[in-house]
Design a protein around this motif. Structure first.
Motif, PDB file in Angstrom:
ATOM      1  N   LEU A   1       4.823  -0.470 -17.494  1.00  0.00           N
ATOM      2  CA  LEU A   1       4.122   0.018 -16.307  1.00  0.00           C
ATOM      3  C   LEU A   1       3.349   1.297 -16.618  1.00  0.00           C
ATOM      4  CD1 LEU A   1       6.857  -0.486 -13.545  1.00  0.00           C
ATOM      5  CD2 LEU A   1       4.771  -1.843 -13.835  1.00  0.00           C
ATOM      6  N   ARG A   2       3.972   2.205 -17.337  1.00  0.00           N
ATOM      7  CA  ARG A   2       3.305   3.471 -17.671  1.00  0.00           C
ATOM      8  C   ARG A   2       2.079   3.236 -18.543  1.00  0.00           C
ATOM      9  NH1 ARG A   2       8.686   5.493 -17.664  1.00  0.00           N
ATOM     10  NH2 ARG A   2       8.977   4.982 -19.869  1.00  0.00           N
ATOM     11  N   ARG A   3       2.209   2.354 -19.528  1.00  0.00           N
ATOM     12  CA  ARG A   3       1.084   2.072 -20.426  1.00  0.00           C
ATOM     13  C   ARG A   3      -0.102   1.493 -19.663  1.00  0.00           C
ATOM     14  NH1 ARG A   3       4.932   0.400 -24.359  1.00  0.00           N
ATOM     15  NH2 ARG A   3       4.811  -1.729 -23.548  1.00  0.00           N
ATOM     16  N   GLN A   4       0.204   0.674 -18.666  1.00  0.00           N
ATOM     17  CA  GLN A   4      -0.852   0.016 -17.896  1.00  0.00           C
ATOM     18  C   GLN A   4      -1.330   0.861 -16.713  1.00  0.00           C
ATOM     19  OE1 GLN A   4       0.328  -4.077 -16.826  1.00  0.00           O
ATOM     20  NE2 GLN A   4       1.799  -3.996 -18.492  1.00  0.00           N
ATOM     21  N   GLY A   5      -0.714   2.024 -16.514  1.00  0.00           N
ATOM     22  CA  GLY A   5      -1.081   2.858 -15.382  1.00  0.00           C
ATOM     23  C   GLY A   5      -0.726   2.242 -14.042  1.00  0.00           C
ATOM     24  N   LYS A   6       0.360   1.456 -14.008  1.00  0.00           N
ATOM     25  CA  LYS A   6       0.709   0.724 -12.788  1.00  0.00           C
ATOM     26  C   LYS A   6       2.039   1.172 -12.166  1.00  0.00           C
ATOM     27  CE  LYS A   6      -1.827  -3.475 -14.066  1.00  0.00           C
ATOM     28  NZ  LYS A   6      -1.734  -4.933 -14.353  1.00  0.00           N
ATOM     29  N   THR A   7       2.599   2.277 -12.665  1.00  0.00           N
ATOM     30  CA  THR A   7       3.897   2.713 -12.155  1.00  0.00           C
ATOM     31  C   THR A   7       3.838   3.028 -10.667  1.00  0.00           C
ATOM     32  OG1 THR A   7       4.496   3.637 -14.311  1.00  0.00           O
ATOM     33  CG2 THR A   7       5.738   4.410 -12.401  1.00  0.00           C
ATOM     34  N   GLU A   8       2.875   3.828 -10.271  1.00  0.00           N
ATOM     35  CA  GLU A   8       2.774   4.236  -8.866  1.00  0.00           C
ATOM     36  C   GLU A   8       2.545   3.042  -7.951  1.00  0.00           C
ATOM     37  OE1 GLU A   8       0.124   7.239  -6.025  1.00  0.00           O
ATOM     38  OE2 GLU A   8      -0.004   7.393  -8.219  1.00  0.00           O
ATOM     39  N   ALA A   9       1.691   2.126  -8.375  1.00  0.00           N
ATOM     40  CA  ALA A   9       1.411   0.947  -7.548  1.00  0.00           C
ATOM     41  C   ALA A   9       2.651   0.074  -7.400  1.00  0.00           C
ATOM     42  CB  ALA A   9       0.264   0.137  -8.154  1.00  0.00           C
ATOM     43  N   TYR A  10       3.412  -0.080  -8.487  1.00  0.00           N
ATOM     44  CA  TYR A  10       4.610  -0.920  -8.420  1.00  0.00           C
ATOM     45  C   TYR A  10       5.664  -0.278  -7.527  1.00  0.00           C
ATOM     46  CZ  TYR A  10       8.411  -3.994  -9.920  1.00  0.00           C
ATOM     47  OH  TYR A  10       9.457  -4.902  -9.953  1.00  0.00           O
ATOM     48  N   MET A  11       5.868   1.029  -7.670  1.00  0.00           N
ATOM     49  CA  MET A  11       6.853   1.696  -6.829  1.00  0.00           C
ATOM     50  C   MET A  11       6.436   1.639  -5.360  1.00  0.00           C
ATOM     51  SD  MET A  11       9.138   2.291  -8.964  1.00  0.00           S
ATOM     52  CE  MET A  11      10.234   2.956  -7.708  1.00  0.00           C
ATOM     53  N   SER A  12       5.145   1.726  -5.093  1.00  0.00           N
ATOM     54  CA  SER A  12       4.667   1.593  -3.713  1.00  0.00           C
ATOM     55  C   SER A  12       4.929   0.195  -3.179  1.00  0.00           C
ATOM     56  CB  SER A  12       3.176   1.916  -3.636  1.00  0.00           C
ATOM     57  OG  SER A  12       2.934   3.271  -3.940  1.00  0.00           O
ATOM     58  N   LEU A  13       4.720  -0.818  -4.028  1.00  0.00           N
ATOM     59  CA  LEU A  13       5.006  -2.197  -3.621  1.00  0.00           C
ATOM     60  C   LEU A  13       6.474  -2.346  -3.239  1.00  0.00           C
ATOM     61  CD1 LEU A  13       4.363  -5.261  -3.402  1.00  0.00           C
ATOM     62  CD2 LEU A  13       4.867  -5.411  -5.863  1.00  0.00           C
ATOM     63  N   LEU A  14       7.369  -1.803  -4.058  1.00  0.00           N
ATOM     64  CA  LEU A  14       8.803  -1.906  -3.772  1.00  0.00           C
ATOM     65  C   LEU A  14       9.151  -1.176  -2.478  1.00  0.00           C
ATOM     66  CD1 LEU A  14      10.365  -1.331  -7.329  1.00  0.00           C
ATOM     67  CD2 LEU A  14       9.800  -3.511  -6.220  1.00  0.00           C
ATOM     68  N   ALA A  15       8.616   0.023  -2.323  1.00  0.00           N
ATOM     69  CA  ALA A  15       8.927   0.811  -1.128  1.00  0.00           C
ATOM     70  C   ALA A  15       8.370   0.154   0.134  1.00  0.00           C
ATOM     71  CB  ALA A  15       8.379   2.222  -1.282  1.00  0.00           C
ATOM     72  N   ASP A  16       7.144  -0.343   0.048  1.00  0.00           N
ATOM     73  CA  ASP A  16       6.512  -0.979   1.210  1.00  0.00           C
ATOM     74  C   ASP A  16       7.190  -2.288   1.581  1.00  0.00           C
ATOM     75  OD1 ASP A  16       4.727   1.111   1.247  1.00  0.00           O
ATOM     76  OD2 ASP A  16       3.099   0.007   0.280  1.00  0.00           O
ATOM     77  N   SER A  17       7.902  -2.889   0.618  1.00  0.00           N
ATOM     78  CA  SER A  17       8.570  -4.175   0.846  1.00  0.00           C
ATOM     79  C   SER A  17      10.043  -4.003   1.178  1.00  0.00           C
ATOM     80  CB  SER A  17       8.421  -5.064  -0.392  1.00  0.00           C
ATOM     81  OG  SER A  17       7.069  -5.235  -0.754  1.00  0.00           O
ATOM     82  N   PHE A  18      10.483  -2.766   1.415  1.00  0.00           N
ATOM     83  CA  PHE A  18      11.896  -2.505   1.709  1.00  0.00           C
ATOM     84  C   PHE A  18      12.375  -3.364   2.877  1.00  0.00           C
ATOM     85  CE2 PHE A  18      15.155  -0.167   4.124  1.00  0.00           C
ATOM     86  CZ  PHE A  18      16.130  -0.048   3.150  1.00  0.00           C
ATOM     87  N   ASN A  19      13.495  -4.040   2.654  1.00  0.00           N
ATOM     88  CA  ASN A  19      14.062  -4.944   3.651  1.00  0.00           C
ATOM     89  C   ASN A  19      15.477  -4.484   3.990  1.00  0.00           C
ATOM     90  OD1 ASN A  19      15.106  -7.017   5.181  1.00  0.00           O
ATOM     91  ND2 ASN A  19      14.679  -8.639   3.710  1.00  0.00           N
ATOM     92  N   PRO A  20      15.684  -3.816   5.130  1.00  0.00           N
ATOM     93  CA  PRO A  20      17.018  -3.280   5.449  1.00  0.00           C
ATOM     94  C   PRO A  20      18.091  -4.349   5.581  1.00  0.00           C
ATOM     95  CG  PRO A  20      15.543  -3.160   7.359  1.00  0.00           C
ATOM     96  CD  PRO A  20      14.686  -3.530   6.185  1.00  0.00           C
ATOM     97  N   ALA A  21      17.695  -5.584   5.832  1.00  0.00           N
ATOM     98  CA  ALA A  21      18.687  -6.655   5.992  1.00  0.00           C
ATOM     99  C   ALA A  21      19.376  -7.010   4.680  1.00  0.00           C
ATOM    100  CB  ALA A  21      18.009  -7.897   6.577  1.00  0.00           C
ATOM    101  N   THR A  22      18.835  -6.540   3.557  1.00  0.00           N
ATOM    102  CA  THR A  22      19.438  -6.858   2.254  1.00  0.00           C
ATOM    103  C   THR A  22      20.575  -5.912   1.888  1.00  0.00           C
ATOM    104  OG1 THR A  22      17.884  -5.445   1.030  1.00  0.00           O
ATOM    105  CG2 THR A  22      17.232  -7.736   1.406  1.00  0.00           C
ATOM    106  N   VAL A  23      20.661  -4.767   2.541  1.00  0.00           N
ATOM    107  CA  VAL A  23      21.566  -3.698   2.098  1.00  0.00           C
ATOM    108  C   VAL A  23      23.025  -4.142   2.088  1.00  0.00           C
ATOM    109  CG1 VAL A  23      22.421  -1.377   2.627  1.00  0.00           C
ATOM    110  CG2 VAL A  23      19.971  -1.876   2.778  1.00  0.00           C
ATOM    111  N   GLU A  24      23.429  -4.839   3.113  1.00  0.00           N
ATOM    112  CA  GLU A  24      24.840  -5.250   3.215  1.00  0.00           C
ATOM    113  C   GLU A  24      25.266  -6.148   2.061  1.00  0.00           C
ATOM    114  OE1 GLU A  24      27.917  -7.390   6.392  1.00  0.00           O
ATOM    115  OE2 GLU A  24      25.849  -6.995   6.965  1.00  0.00           O
ATOM    116  N   SER A  25      24.319  -6.900   1.473  1.00  0.00           N
ATOM    117  CA  SER A  25      24.661  -7.869   0.425  1.00  0.00           C
ATOM    118  C   SER A  25      24.397  -7.366  -0.990  1.00  0.00           C
ATOM    119  CB  SER A  25      23.863  -9.160   0.650  1.00  0.00           C
ATOM    120  OG  SER A  25      24.147  -9.725   1.910  1.00  0.00           O
ATOM    121  N   LEU A  26      24.047  -6.104  -1.147  1.00  0.00           N
ATOM    122  CA  LEU A  26      23.736  -5.592  -2.478  1.00  0.00           C
ATOM    123  C   LEU A  26      24.957  -5.700  -3.398  1.00  0.00           C
ATOM    124  CD1 LEU A  26      21.618  -2.427  -1.598  1.00  0.00           C
ATOM    125  CD2 LEU A  26      20.801  -4.572  -2.602  1.00  0.00           C
ATOM    126  N   MET A  27      24.701  -6.052  -4.647  1.00  0.00           N
ATOM    127  CA  MET A  27      25.793  -6.310  -5.595  1.00  0.00           C
ATOM    128  C   MET A  27      26.623  -5.063  -5.876  1.00  0.00           C
ATOM    129  SD  MET A  27      23.591  -6.754  -9.081  1.00  0.00           S
ATOM    130  CE  MET A  27      22.451  -5.471  -9.614  1.00  0.00           C
TER     131      MET A  27
END
Length: 320
Positions: A219-245
């Motif tokens: 990600l760092r080499r491609q300059g995509k770290t910030e975009a990927y972290m934004s994707l993860l944050a924007d896709s946060f799903n609170p319904a998954t928390v109870e089932s986290l491993m």
């Protein structure tokens, strides 16, 4: 407060451990492959492997506390001198055993008996196969890996895996994106592998790439770290928390140290006593763990994005 904790706090959520179900043992970093997405940064050159004294103490803990599931991972866990010791100790304690197999280890000299051994011990095999086409697998895992994986899958089918015994495959996306819906990918995998190679398996698990180790470097080499972290944050799903491993799994490192999950292990986020000294498996009992706060970081956003992600695949069939 890290960005993941901020997401939880904004929704009035807290991440705490529940009853222990799975003891996941990372036997070391040595692997016969060096995959681009590997969060362990494993490879043939790695030397960090569980030793005899740690193996003995972990084995004693398994015999005493008899966890429901013992999950063996690495690197390639089969390369450990104590792999079969852990399998047989756990089976003797009545635990269900999982081998997280990269498939190509079965094609290595000296490991040809693995399918028969695993079948004889009734070990569940969870095998990494990032795509059902040779081109995409080569991009992520190297030339020739797909062909060896197909050969290994046929050998596993030949001893009853995919029918009598559980054989589950793992998919990781290529690049900085979320996995497609698990059920749809599973149907595609089953059709393609059956049609083209006569291979059968039980389930497909989709796992989101973690922004740590080798994938983070990409990600760092491609300059995509910030975009990927934004994707993860924007896709946060609170319904998954109870089932986290991390709520029901305890991750053990090659020195016996303990973590809330394998991802925390790779980041050195060891579980700690109140005095901040690091904890080891033999310091804990299953009952001791219930209710503990899970150590978190921004990488945890990968497990709660979209349909969610765990060692057992997606946490929901559709994103909330």
């Amino acid at each position: 407060m890290n960005s993941f904790e901020a997401k939880l706090s904004a929704r009035g959520l807290a991440l705490r451990r529940a009853r222990l179900q799975t003891l996941q043992i990372n036997v070391g970093r040595k692997c016969n492959q060096a995959c681009r997405h590997c969060h362990v940064d494993a490879g043939p050159w790695r030397t960090e492997m569980v030793g005899q004294e740690v193996a003995r103490r972990v084995g004693e803990w398994i015999r005493q506390y008899q966890p429901e599931i013992v999950d063996l991972t690495g690197g390639a866990p089969e390369l450990s001198a104590f792999f079969r010791f852990f399998v047989e100790t756990a089976r003797g304690a009545g635990s269900h055993v999982i081998d997280r197999c990269n498939l190509t280890i079965i094609e290595e000299p000296g490991y040809g008996d693995l399918p028969d051994y695993l079948a004889g011990q009734e070990v569940e095999v969870i095998a990494s196969l990032p795509c059902y086409t040779a081109e995409n697998v080569a991009r992520q895992r190297g030339a020739g890996v797909f062909e060896k994986s197909i050969s290994a899958l046929r050998k596993l089918n030949g001893v009853g895996y995919g029918t009598r015994l559980p054989l589950n495959l793992v998919y990781n996306p290529i690049g900085p994106k979320l996995p497609a819906p698990q059920a749809e990918l599973e149907a595609d995998y089953k059709e393609a592998l059956r049609r083209d190679f006569g291979i059968s398996f039980n389930c497909l698990y989709t796992i989101t790439n973690q922004p740590i180790a080798r994938f983070a470097e990409d990600l760092r080499r491609q300059g995509k770290t910030e975009a990927y972290m934004s994707l993860l944050a924007d896709s946060f799903n609170p319904a998954t928390v109870e089932s986290l491993m991390c709520r029901t799994t305890l991750s053990v490192g090659w020195m016996g140290e303990v973590y809330d999950c394998d991802f925390n292990q790779m980041l050195g986020m060891q579980m700690q006593n109140p005095d901040t000294s690091g904890l080891y498996l033999w310091d804990l009992t299953p009952e001791h763990l219930a209710g503990w706060a899970v150590r978190t970081g921004e990488h945890c956003l990968a497990c709660t994005a979209g349909c969610g992600s765990s060692c057992g695949g997606a946490l929901q069939t559709t994103a909330a």
